[in-house]
Design a protein around this motif. Structure first.
Motif, PDB file in Angstrom:
ATOM      1  N   GLY A  44      -1.328  -3.171  -6.467  1.00 35.23           N
ATOM      2  CA  GLY A  44      -0.708  -2.438  -7.568  1.00 35.23           C
ATOM      3  C   GLY A  44      -1.437  -1.167  -7.945  1.00 35.23           C
ATOM      4  O   GLY A  44      -0.956  -0.411  -8.798  1.00 35.23           O
ATOM      5  N   PHE A  45      -2.585  -0.941  -7.349  1.00 37.18           N
ATOM      6  CA  PHE A  45      -3.361   0.279  -7.625  1.00 37.18           C
ATOM      7  C   PHE A  45      -3.593   1.021  -6.318  1.00 37.18           C
ATOM      8  O   PHE A  45      -3.929   0.400  -5.308  1.00 37.18           O
ATOM      9  N   VAL A  46      -3.392   2.337  -6.341  1.00 35.06           N
ATOM     10  CA  VAL A  46      -3.521   3.127  -5.115  1.00 35.06           C
ATOM     11  C   VAL A  46      -4.482   4.282  -5.318  1.00 35.06           C
ATOM     12  O   VAL A  46      -4.651   4.799  -6.423  1.00 35.06           O
ATOM     13  N   ILE A  47      -5.056   4.711  -4.202  1.00 31.19           N
ATOM     14  CA  ILE A  47      -6.090   5.738  -4.243  1.00 31.19           C
ATOM     15  C   ILE A  47      -5.550   7.064  -4.753  1.00 31.19           C
ATOM     16  O   ILE A  47      -6.261   7.807  -5.431  1.00 31.19           O
ATOM     17  N   ASP A  48      -4.300   7.390  -4.455  1.00 30.69           N
ATOM     18  CA  ASP A  48      -3.756   8.670  -4.893  1.00 30.69           C
ATOM     19  C   ASP A  48      -3.672   8.746  -6.417  1.00 30.69           C
ATOM     20  O   ASP A  48      -3.792   9.817  -6.995  1.00 30.69           O
ATOM     21  N   LYS A  49      -3.450   7.631  -7.043  1.00 29.67           N
ATOM     22  CA  LYS A  49      -3.330   7.576  -8.497  1.00 29.67           C
ATOM     23  C   LYS A  49      -4.696   7.412  -9.172  1.00 29.67           C
ATOM     24  O   LYS A  49      -4.952   7.988 -10.224  1.00 29.67           O
ATOM     25  N   PHE A  50      -5.576   6.636  -8.556  1.00 26.10           N
ATOM     26  CA  PHE A  50      -6.877   6.322  -9.149  1.00 26.10           C
ATOM     27  C   PHE A  50      -8.005   6.594  -8.143  1.00 26.10           C
ATOM     28  O   PHE A  50      -8.715   5.679  -7.728  1.00 26.10           O
TER      29      PHE A  50
END
Lengths: 113, 113
Positions: free
Chosen positions: A60-66
């Motif tokens: 649910g968490f991705v590098i592009d966002k975080f």
């Protein structure tokens, strides 16, 4: 034990912008973690950051966002990118210092308008 | 990590013992039981952990049933400063290891004067 500081302690940001949160530890540690705590909710692990390697993100968490950086054994940053009001949360870093417990920072309270 | 179940809230009178239950019926043999608490507007704080035996430290006691399917955190003489959300976590690695910690909803303990 470990003493952790975070900057900023709180911020109010406009949607579409990005914020970088800093986490500083007073001793060298191998494992650093980033958590999110949405309003009235429990903590959710975002990613694990080890020095010298890519961060490992939870479902649910991705590098592009975080995107996360871990340039050395005492410091890490978490960037919240292209923010929306749904990103309003408390962001906490923690460390596992080789003992039985994790130590948590005081958190960064982010409000996105 | 095994799922844990806690009552959402509890009240306790100041000066009395606070007994916080946790169910972890699917815990595996290598998982420790950890307790953390989060006082309002602060990062979580480690309290105590155990594997099989009962444990006591300066903050609290941890009683684990013989079958390890449940445990109780005991604050022997609760004070107003013990008002917090208490999290029971099952984790196979000390300090969460390389996987971080999985927080449930916790128990909001309110100490009444």
């Amino acid at each position: 034990s470990a003493v952790i500081s975070q900057k900023p302690s709180r911020d109010i940001c406009q949607r579409g912008t990005s914020l970088t949160i800093q986490c500083q530890v007073d001793s060298q540690v191998t494992m650093m973690f980033w958590y999110r705590q949405q309003p009235g909710q429990s903590l959710t692990l975002i990613a694990t950051a080890n020095q010298g390697s890519e961060a490992t993100y939870e479902s649910g968490f991705v590098i592009d966002k975080f995107p996360i950086s871990r340039p050395n054994l005492t410091f890490s940053t978490l960037t919240v990118s292209n923010m929306s009001p749904e990103d309003s949360s408390i962001y906490l870093c923690s460390v596992e210092s080789g003992g039985a417990e994790q130590y948590f920072g005081p958190g960064t309270r982010l409000t996105v308008t | 990590d095994a799922k844990t179940t806690q009552p959402p809230s509890m009240d306790c009178a100041e000066g009395r013992a606070a007994n916080l239950p946790c169910n972890h019926s699917t815990i595996s043999g290598n998982e420790y039981v950890y307790w953390y608490r989060q006082i309002h507007s602060q990062g979580p704080q480690y309290i105590i952990h155990g594997l099989k035996n009962n444990e006591t430290n300066e903050m609290a006691s941890l009683i684990i049933t013989e079958d390890r399917k449940s445990s109780t955190l005991i604050l022997p003489h609760a004070t107003l400063r013990d008002t917090a959300v208490y999290y029971c976590i099952a984790s196979p690695s000390p300090g969460g290891g390389a996987d971080g910690l999985t927080f449930g909803k916790g128990t909001h303990l309110i100490i009444q004067p």
